[in-house]
Motif scaffolding. Sequence first.
Motif, short mmCIF file in Angstrom:
data_model
loop_
_atom_site.label_atom_id
_atom_site.label_comp_id
_atom_site.label_asym_id
_atom_site.label_seq_id
_atom_site.Cartn_x
_atom_site.Cartn_y
_atom_site.Cartn_z
N ILE A 202 0.61 -1.28 -0.12
CA ILE A 202 0.33 0.03 -0.18
C ILE A 202 0.65 1.28 0.06
CG2 ILE A 202 -1.32 1.39 1.49
CD1 ILE A 202 -2.56 -1.61 2.18
N GLY A 203 2.05 0.92 0.94
CA GLY A 203 2.60 2.63 0.72
C GLY A 203 3.73 2.45 -0.60
N HIS B 33 3.43 6.49 -2.91
CA HIS B 33 4.01 6.84 -2.86
C HIS B 33 4.18 6.97 -4.46
CE1 HIS B 33 5.74 7.96 0.97
NE2 HIS B 33 4.83 6.62 1.29
N THR B 34 3.72 5.80 -5.56
CA THR B 34 3.22 6.36 -6.70
C THR B 34 3.08 6.62 -7.33
OG1 THR B 34 4.99 3.91 -6.66
CG2 THR B 34 3.80 4.87 -8.56
N ALA B 35 1.63 6.83 -6.58
CA ALA B 35 0.50 7.67 -7.39
C ALA B 35 0.97 9.29 -6.66
CB ALA B 35 -0.97 7.18 -6.47
N ASP B 36 0.87 9.61 -5.92
CA ASP B 36 1.94 10.36 -5.52
C ASP B 36 2.99 11.61 -6.62
OD1 ASP B 36 0.27 11.26 -2.89
OD2 ASP B 36 1.78 10.64 -2.05
N LEU B 37 4.11 10.45 -7.14
CA LEU B 37 4.66 11.07 -7.96
C LEU B 37 4.13 10.75 -9.40
CD1 LEU B 37 7.86 9.18 -7.70
CD2 LEU B 37 7.26 11.41 -7.66
N ILE B 38 3.33 10.21 -9.51
CA ILE B 38 1.95 10.25 -10.85
C ILE B 38 1.47 11.76 -10.86
CG2 ILE B 38 0.87 9.47 -12.32
CD1 ILE B 38 1.66 6.79 -11.34
N ARG B 39 1.01 12.15 -9.85
CA ARG B 39 0.11 13.31 -9.88
C ARG B 39 1.25 13.97 -9.80
NH1 ARG B 39 -3.31 10.88 -6.28
NH2 ARG B 39 -1.77 11.44 -4.03
N ASP C 185 8.70 16.83 -7.20
CA ASP C 185 8.70 17.65 -6.87
C ASP C 185 7.33 17.53 -5.57
OD1 ASP C 185 7.38 18.57 -8.78
OD2 ASP C 185 7.93 20.88 -8.55
N VAL C 186 6.56 16.73 -5.87
CA VAL C 186 5.30 16.53 -5.23
C VAL C 186 5.27 16.62 -3.81
CG1 VAL C 186 5.39 14.28 -4.78
CG2 VAL C 186 3.17 15.18 -4.78
N TYR C 187 6.57 16.53 -3.10
CA TYR C 187 6.07 16.76 -1.34
C TYR C 187 7.29 18.14 -1.37
CZ TYR C 187 5.44 11.94 -1.87
OH TYR C 187 5.41 10.55 -2.28
N LEU D 158 11.14 6.08 -1.27
CA LEU D 158 9.57 4.97 -0.86
C LEU D 158 8.68 4.21 -2.57
CD1 LEU D 158 8.38 6.28 2.36
CD2 LEU D 158 10.18 4.86 1.93
N THR D 159 8.94 4.84 -3.65
CA THR D 159 9.09 3.76 -4.24
C THR D 159 9.40 2.56 -4.26
OG1 THR D 159 9.88 5.17 -5.97
CG2 THR D 159 7.69 6.81 -5.16
#
Length: 125
Positions: free
Chosen positions: A14-15, A19-25, A29-31, A46-47
């Motif tokens: 799940i992690g 984190h992969t979804a965050d990167l795609i979205r 520099d998502v964070y 963490l991806t």
Amino acid sequence: MSSLRRVWVIGFSIGAVTHTADLIRGGLDVYATYAPWWLQVFFVSLTAIDPLVALLVAVRRPVGVWLGLAVVLVDVPANWVLSWPVDPWWRLVPLTAFGLVVLVGARNLARHLSPVQVTSGRSPG
């Protein structure tokens, strides 16, 4: 597969997806809006690290337990400190619960995954 091992594999999977979804979205520099550069690098890494932990635990490698414990010891506090103003507290509860499972179960899981020593039954010499 033991229940504890299954929880670890599912939790770290799940992690990885999160984190992969965050990167795609949001891209690399998502964070950037709320995390210092070194935590941005950690979260992006963490991806790869989360699925590695899941794989190592799934194939019974104790090193996966210690890597997973290190991840959780950084990830959970960092999320509470950095995400508190951004996310509602209740979104951090599942991560915290998983972190507690990892923290409490790491030693037993590592011992369970350790290779069994096979002896011949004869004393040496």
